[in-house]
Write a protein that holds these residues in place. Structure first.
Motif, PDB file in Angstrom:
ATOM      1  N   PRO A 133      37.220  -3.244 -69.001  1.00  0.00           N
ATOM      2  CA  PRO A 133      35.781  -3.231 -69.323  1.00  0.00           C
ATOM      3  C   PRO A 133      34.989  -3.892 -68.202  1.00  0.00           C
ATOM      4  CG  PRO A 133      37.072  -3.923 -71.228  1.00  0.00           C
ATOM      5  CD  PRO A 133      38.021  -3.879 -70.070  1.00  0.00           C
ATOM      6  N   PHE A 134      33.927  -3.239 -67.765  1.00  0.00           N
ATOM      7  CA  PHE A 134      33.177  -3.763 -66.624  1.00  0.00           C
ATOM      8  C   PHE A 134      32.551  -5.110 -66.940  1.00  0.00           C
ATOM      9  CE2 PHE A 134      30.086  -4.008 -63.221  1.00  0.00           C
ATOM     10  CZ  PHE A 134      30.774  -3.422 -62.161  1.00  0.00           C
ATOM     11  N   ASN A 135      32.364  -5.413 -68.191  1.00  0.00           N
ATOM     12  CA  ASN A 135      31.799  -6.696 -68.592  1.00  0.00           C
ATOM     13  C   ASN A 135      32.690  -7.861 -68.181  1.00  0.00           C
ATOM     14  OD1 ASN A 135      29.446  -7.756 -69.680  1.00  0.00           O
ATOM     15  ND2 ASN A 135      30.321  -8.017 -71.706  1.00  0.00           N
TER      16      ASN A 135
ATOM     17  N   ASN B 281      25.764   1.216 -85.451  1.00  0.00           N
ATOM     18  CA  ASN B 281      24.564   1.749 -86.107  1.00  0.00           C
ATOM     19  C   ASN B 281      24.405   3.246 -85.873  1.00  0.00           C
ATOM     20  OD1 ASN B 281      23.738  -0.851 -87.022  1.00  0.00           O
ATOM     21  ND2 ASN B 281      22.935  -1.296 -84.980  1.00  0.00           N
ATOM     22  N   PHE B 282      25.480   3.867 -85.375  1.00  0.00           N
ATOM     23  CA  PHE B 282      25.508   5.308 -85.093  1.00  0.00           C
ATOM     24  C   PHE B 282      24.448   5.709 -84.059  1.00  0.00           C
ATOM     25  CE2 PHE B 282      27.235   4.804 -89.374  1.00  0.00           C
ATOM     26  CZ  PHE B 282      28.475   5.433 -89.228  1.00  0.00           C
ATOM     27  N   GLU B 283      24.213   4.792 -83.118  1.00  0.00           N
ATOM     28  CA  GLU B 283      23.306   5.070 -82.014  1.00  0.00           C
ATOM     29  C   GLU B 283      24.113   5.318 -80.745  1.00  0.00           C
ATOM     30  OE1 GLU B 283      19.700   2.063 -83.433  1.00  0.00           O
ATOM     31  OE2 GLU B 283      21.308   1.361 -82.101  1.00  0.00           O
ATOM     32  N   GLU B 284      23.613   6.208 -79.896  1.00  0.00           N
ATOM     33  CA  GLU B 284      24.306   6.497 -78.645  1.00  0.00           C
ATOM     34  C   GLU B 284      24.297   5.264 -77.743  1.00  0.00           C
ATOM     35  OE1 GLU B 284      22.762   9.829 -76.566  1.00  0.00           O
ATOM     36  OE2 GLU B 284      23.788  11.300 -77.821  1.00  0.00           O
ATOM     37  N   THR B 285      25.452   4.945 -77.206  1.00  0.00           N
ATOM     38  CA  THR B 285      25.555   3.842 -76.261  1.00  0.00           C
ATOM     39  C   THR B 285      26.485   4.266 -75.133  1.00  0.00           C
ATOM     40  OG1 THR B 285      26.025   1.482 -76.034  1.00  0.00           O
ATOM     41  CG2 THR B 285      27.506   2.749 -77.426  1.00  0.00           C
ATOM     42  N   TYR B 286      26.327   3.640 -73.985  1.00  0.00           N
ATOM     43  CA  TYR B 286      27.121   4.012 -72.810  1.00  0.00           C
ATOM     44  C   TYR B 286      28.038   2.861 -72.439  1.00  0.00           C
ATOM     45  CZ  TYR B 286      23.928   7.917 -72.577  1.00  0.00           C
ATOM     46  OH  TYR B 286      23.220   9.061 -72.902  1.00  0.00           O
ATOM     47  N   VAL B 287      29.306   3.179 -72.312  1.00  0.00           N
ATOM     48  CA  VAL B 287      30.328   2.178 -72.026  1.00  0.00           C
ATOM     49  C   VAL B 287      30.832   2.401 -70.601  1.00  0.00           C
ATOM     50  CG1 VAL B 287      32.575   1.259 -72.682  1.00  0.00           C
ATOM     51  CG2 VAL B 287      31.015   2.130 -74.451  1.00  0.00           C
ATOM     52  N   ILE B 288      30.887   1.334 -69.836  1.00  0.00           N
ATOM     53  CA  ILE B 288      31.326   1.424 -68.448  1.00  0.00           C
ATOM     54  C   ILE B 288      32.584   0.587 -68.241  1.00  0.00           C
ATOM     55  CG2 ILE B 288      29.717  -0.407 -67.787  1.00  0.00           C
ATOM     56  CD1 ILE B 288      29.523   0.991 -65.034  1.00  0.00           C
ATOM     57  N   ASP B 289      33.539   1.167 -67.549  1.00  0.00           N
ATOM     58  CA  ASP B 289      34.790   0.495 -67.214  1.00  0.00           C
ATOM     59  C   ASP B 289      34.993   0.534 -65.710  1.00  0.00           C
ATOM     60  OD1 ASP B 289      35.600   0.081 -69.952  1.00  0.00           O
ATOM     61  OD2 ASP B 289      36.196   2.193 -70.024  1.00  0.00           O
ATOM     62  N   SER B 290      35.788  -0.387 -65.227  1.00  0.00           N
ATOM     63  CA  SER B 290      36.205  -0.340 -63.829  1.00  0.00           C
ATOM     64  C   SER B 290      37.696  -0.034 -63.779  1.00  0.00           C
ATOM     65  CB  SER B 290      35.909  -1.666 -63.126  1.00  0.00           C
ATOM     66  OG  SER B 290      36.455  -2.757 -63.841  1.00  0.00           O
TER      67      SER B 290
ATOM     68  N   GLY C 185      28.737 -11.270 -59.705  1.00  0.00           N
ATOM     69  CA  GLY C 185      28.317 -10.615 -58.480  1.00  0.00           C
ATOM     70  C   GLY C 185      28.528  -9.113 -58.525  1.00  0.00           C
ATOM     71  N   SER C 186      29.658  -8.680 -59.079  1.00  0.00           N
ATOM     72  CA  SER C 186      29.941  -7.240 -59.187  1.00  0.00           C
ATOM     73  C   SER C 186      28.978  -6.578 -60.156  1.00  0.00           C
ATOM     74  CB  SER C 186      31.386  -7.020 -59.652  1.00  0.00           C
ATOM     75  OG  SER C 186      32.298  -7.450 -58.663  1.00  0.00           O
ATOM     76  N   LYS C 187      28.670  -7.270 -61.261  1.00  0.00           N
ATOM     77  CA  LYS C 187      27.718  -6.704 -62.230  1.00  0.00           C
ATOM     78  C   LYS C 187      26.323  -6.611 -61.617  1.00  0.00           C
ATOM     79  CE  LYS C 187      29.233  -9.502 -65.595  1.00  0.00           C
ATOM     80  NZ  LYS C 187      29.373 -10.160 -66.921  1.00  0.00           N
ATOM     81  N   LYS C 188      25.959  -7.616 -60.825  1.00  0.00           N
ATOM     82  CA  LYS C 188      24.657  -7.562 -60.166  1.00  0.00           C
ATOM     83  C   LYS C 188      24.605  -6.398 -59.183  1.00  0.00           C
ATOM     84  CE  LYS C 188      21.461 -10.106 -57.197  1.00  0.00           C
ATOM     85  NZ  LYS C 188      21.042 -11.419 -56.688  1.00  0.00           N
ATOM     86  N   MET C 189      25.666  -6.216 -58.407  1.00  0.00           N
ATOM     87  CA  MET C 189      25.674  -5.150 -57.408  1.00  0.00           C
ATOM     88  C   MET C 189      25.698  -3.770 -58.056  1.00  0.00           C
ATOM     89  SD  MET C 189      25.127  -6.024 -54.392  1.00  0.00           S
ATOM     90  CE  MET C 189      25.474  -4.411 -53.685  1.00  0.00           C
ATOM     91  N   LEU C 190      26.289  -3.654 -59.237  1.00  0.00           N
ATOM     92  CA  LEU C 190      26.267  -2.371 -59.952  1.00  0.00           C
ATOM     93  C   LEU C 190      24.820  -1.944 -60.191  1.00  0.00           C
ATOM     94  CD1 LEU C 190      27.683  -0.118 -61.718  1.00  0.00           C
ATOM     95  CD2 LEU C 190      27.227  -1.646 -63.656  1.00  0.00           C
ATOM     96  N   ILE C 191      24.023  -2.869 -60.696  1.00  0.00           N
ATOM     97  CA  ILE C 191      22.634  -2.549 -60.995  1.00  0.00           C
ATOM     98  C   ILE C 191      21.836  -2.376 -59.706  1.00  0.00           C
ATOM     99  CG2 ILE C 191      20.562  -3.302 -62.220  1.00  0.00           C
ATOM    100  CD1 ILE C 191      22.524  -5.283 -63.699  1.00  0.00           C
TER     101      ILE C 191
END
Length: 405
Positions: A278-280, A256-265, A285-291
């Motif tokens: 891809p961090f997804n 939709n041409f909106e800014e988004t942030y992509v995270i990788d490990s 547990g790792s995703k929880k600890m990231l936040i």
């Protein structure tokens, strides 16, 4: 810094239900306490109880209270009184908080009563915060049904400001919110504290923390903009999972041409080369600890308080112990940060990790919840070297599920 939070007639909590962060006179773990003008304040509050006992309701009550004060909510009907009684469901709901301003040793006690869609009462008191807890309070304002106001303020300018803002505030609005938004320092400490120094996280609703959710995108954006924070989070994730070398974040445009942030490990492959994933695809547990690590690092650096429901969810027990130790260790927690959390994991229900006045239980009987501290058990044989977890499972402190064998 939080001293007390009290609710009444909110969901399953019918009677006055209070947690206190003011330390008792017990001697254990004295080096972990936060000292403010001769008074000791607790850095931790751990809440245990059976499934469905009301632990989440208590965290939710603080979230509602905070959001209403800072102006994020404008619907008073979210106050949610106890529904299993025809009288109580039509009775007021009450909230009160006590906080201390470490910079000028002032304690503020603020609260309000909601009845249906109106503010019945609202009050703000202050006093000097000291070891003498019974010092006389000063009434900054008391409001009733949005019409009557009482104050001990003698300064005519401040009094006129208070009366002016009160005249513009309906009985569906909080006077504290309206006057604080005008930048009045005398009244705004509680508002500013809730806005800038309080975080609430709820892991019982995991969809809020999906990589593409708004909350997660805000966290990733913050990491993208703050390289120092990103490095600290990377290091923490690496310490927990050594296969994660670091995280990398980039900004893209979505469909939709909106800014988004992509995270990788970043990991190593079998030949020792970097490989980006891809961090997804990382573990829950790792995703929880990231936040969580973003909020924990921020909390510890700024002296903020973190309320978390189900802190132990998807985390190894030793990670839970590591988190607790961050708040109890003054070399890490030099700012007076605090952590309030619910848990089922009994690894930290131990005298080596927590003081008795930092351990709280929630118990529900006949649909009504109560909250109480382990310190409330005055029996002489509840020693500081007792196996709290074992005795809890044996039913000595209550707040456990009843399972037929």
């Amino acid at each position: 810094m939080l001293l007390e939070f009290n609710i009444k007639n909110y969901k399953s909590f019918v009677e006055n239900s209070k947690i206190s962060m003011v330390a008792s006179s017990i001697k254990e773990h004295g080096s972990t306490l936060i000292e403010v003008n001769g008074t000791s304040v607790l850095p931790l509050c751990a809440i245990f109880g059976a499934n469905g006992s009301g632990k989440s309701n208590y965290i939710e009550s603080f979230d509602f209270f905070r959001n209403l004060v800072i102006g994020k909510y404008n619907d008073l009907m979210y106050s949610k009184p106890y529904i299993f009684d025809t009288i109580l469901v039509n009775s007021p709901t009450e909230f009160e908080i006590s906080v201390v301003d470490k910079n000028d040793n002032k304690e503020y006690r603020y609260g309000f009563v909601i009845y249906k869609d109106k503010i019945e009462e609202e009050w703000l008191f202050s006093k000097v915060f000291s070891k003498t807890r019974k010092l006389k309070e000063r009434c900054l304002f008391y409001r009733e049904n949005g019409e009557y106001i009482k104050t001990d303020i003698l300064n005519s300018k401040e009094k006129k400001e208070l009366e002016f803002v009160n005249s513009l505030s309906s009985n569906k609005e909080l006077l504290l919110t309206n006057i604080s938004k005008r930048g009045n320092v005398m009244f705004s400490f509680v508002y500013t504290y809730l806005l800038e120094k309080c975080y609430v996280m709820n892991y019982s609703n995991s969809s809020e923390w999906d990589i593409d959710s708004n909350k997660m995108q805000n966290v990733i954006k913050r990491l993208y903009l703050d390289k120092s924070l990103q490095e600290n989070v990377s290091n923490l994730l690496h310490n927990i999972d050594s296969s994660i070398v670091r995280i990398e974040i980039r900004k893209e445009l979505n469909k939709n041409f909106e800014e988004t942030y992509v995270i990788d490990s970043v990991h190593y492959d079998s030949e020792g080369n970097y490989i980006t994933v891809p961090f997804n695809l990382e573990s829950c547990g790792s995703k929880k600890m990231l936040i969580f690590s973003v909020f924990m690092i921020d909390s510890l650096s700024r002296g903020a308080i973190l309320f978390i429901d189900e802190l132990d969810s998807k985390l190894h027990p030793l990670i839970l112990r590591y988190i607790i130790n961050n708040y109890s260790n003054k070399s890490v927690n030099s700012t007076g940060a605090q952590l309030v959390f619910t848990s089922h994991n009994l690894i930290c229900l131990d005298s080596s990790d927590l003081r008795r006045d930092e351990i709280w239980f929630v118990e529900k009987i006949n649909q009504k919840s109560s909250i109480f501290s382990l310190y409330d058990f005055k029996e002489e044989n509840i020693r500081n070297d007792l196996s709290f977890g074992k005795n809890y499972l044996n039913g000595r402190f209550g707040a456990i599920p009843f399972i037929d064998e």
